[in-house]
Design a protein around this motif. Sequence first.
Motif, PDB file in Angstrom:
ATOM      1  N   THR A 212       0.839  -1.201   0.000  1.00 14.02           N
ATOM      2  CA  THR A 212       0.000   0.000   0.000  1.00 14.02           C
ATOM      3  C   THR A 212       0.873   1.250   0.000  1.00 14.02           C
TER       4      THR A 212
ATOM      5  N   ASP B 232       0.470   5.263   0.806  1.00 18.37           N
ATOM      6  CA  ASP B 232      -0.393   6.282   1.394  1.00 18.37           C
ATOM      7  C   ASP B 232       0.114   7.654   0.965  1.00 18.37           C
TER       8      ASP B 232
ATOM      9  N   HIS C 198      -1.372  10.585   1.785  1.00 20.14           N
ATOM     10  CA  HIS C 198      -1.835  11.663   2.661  1.00 20.14           C
ATOM     11  C   HIS C 198      -0.697  12.629   2.968  1.00 20.14           C
TER      12      HIS C 198
ATOM     13  N   ALA D 235      -2.476  -1.177  -3.445  1.00 17.45           N
ATOM     14  CA  ALA D 235      -3.449  -0.141  -3.103  1.00 17.45           C
ATOM     15  C   ALA D 235      -2.748   1.206  -3.032  1.00 17.45           C
TER      16      ALA D 235
ATOM     17  N   VAL E 292      -3.676   4.976  -1.492  1.00 18.99           N
ATOM     18  CA  VAL E 292      -4.605   5.745  -0.671  1.00 18.99           C
ATOM     19  C   VAL E 292      -4.377   7.220  -0.963  1.00 18.99           C
ATOM     20  N   THR E 293      -5.398   7.862  -1.560  1.00 16.22           N
ATOM     21  CA  THR E 293      -5.318   9.286  -1.874  1.00 16.22           C
ATOM     22  C   THR E 293      -6.065  10.111  -0.841  1.00 16.22           C
TER      23      THR E 293
ATOM     24  N   ARG F   2      -6.889  12.634  -5.504  1.00 16.19           N
ATOM     25  CA  ARG F   2      -7.925  11.709  -5.965  1.00 16.19           C
ATOM     26  C   ARG F   2      -8.320  12.016  -7.409  1.00 16.19           C
TER      27      ARG F   2
ATOM     28  N   HIS G 175     -12.294   1.093  -6.536  1.00 13.90           N
ATOM     29  CA  HIS G 175     -12.390   1.360  -5.109  1.00 13.90           C
ATOM     30  C   HIS G 175     -12.801   0.040  -4.469  1.00 13.90           C
TER      31      HIS G 175
ATOM     32  N   ASN H 252     -15.632   3.548   0.536  1.00 14.37           N
ATOM     33  CA  ASN H 252     -14.242   3.979   0.654  1.00 14.37           C
ATOM     34  C   ASN H 252     -13.733   4.483  -0.692  1.00 14.37           C
TER      35      ASN H 252
ATOM     36  N   SER I 215      -9.477   5.222  -1.473  1.00 15.79           N
ATOM     37  CA  SER I 215      -8.472   4.203  -1.717  1.00 15.79           C
ATOM     38  C   SER I 215      -8.764   3.551  -3.068  1.00 15.79           C
TER      39      SER I 215
ATOM     40  N   HIS J  89      -7.620   0.183  -5.440  1.00 18.32           N
ATOM     41  CA  HIS J  89      -6.869  -1.053  -5.614  1.00 18.32           C
ATOM     42  C   HIS J  89      -6.545  -1.199  -7.098  1.00 18.32           C
TER      43      HIS J  89
END
Length: 178
Positions: free
Chosen positions: A93, A95, A97, A124, A126-127, A139, A160, A165, A168, A170
């Motif tokens: 994953t 991330d 952020h 994955a 994660v935005t 995003r 997604h 959610n 995120s 995938h």
Amino acid sequence: MPSRRRPRGLTEEDRAVWAAYAARVAPLKGRAMPVLPAITVTPPPTPPAAQQTPARPSAKLPPTPIAVGTPPAGLDAKRWTALRRGKLRPERTLDLHGKRAQEAHGAVRGFLAEAIADGLRCVAIVTGKGSTAEGGVLRRELPHWLNAPDLRGLLLGAAHPHRANAGSVHLLLRRVRT
């Protein structure tokens, strides 16, 4: 008497296509890229105007753009459903952020390159959902980054993992054939 086929070798067009593809690939650590001979491709002669046929689509079409949450062509329904419902667990994953767009773009490119090199199948990114109704900058930009010519060919699908959610994504990666 069995017939024997002669190896046909590569045409000049095949060599040009391969050279264009090989130019985008980085050699393995400790290895050098082989030196390819110079290639000149001569276009076929143009038929007279009276004999021209309608244009046919090229045999080497670019991959269709990838859209998050839309089933891609060529992916079976079972695999797509598993990706969309979050049944395929990401092996790694990323991330994003707290990252700015330029920094996040570089991180996505590096992350996908490492994932492909490591032979991963599902990852994955994660935005985050963002603070506005249309979502955050990362995003909104992620689908554009994934459709870049050098990254699009690495991906089979993006979804997604759950409707609730949307922050995120995938990604199902293509298998690298060696």
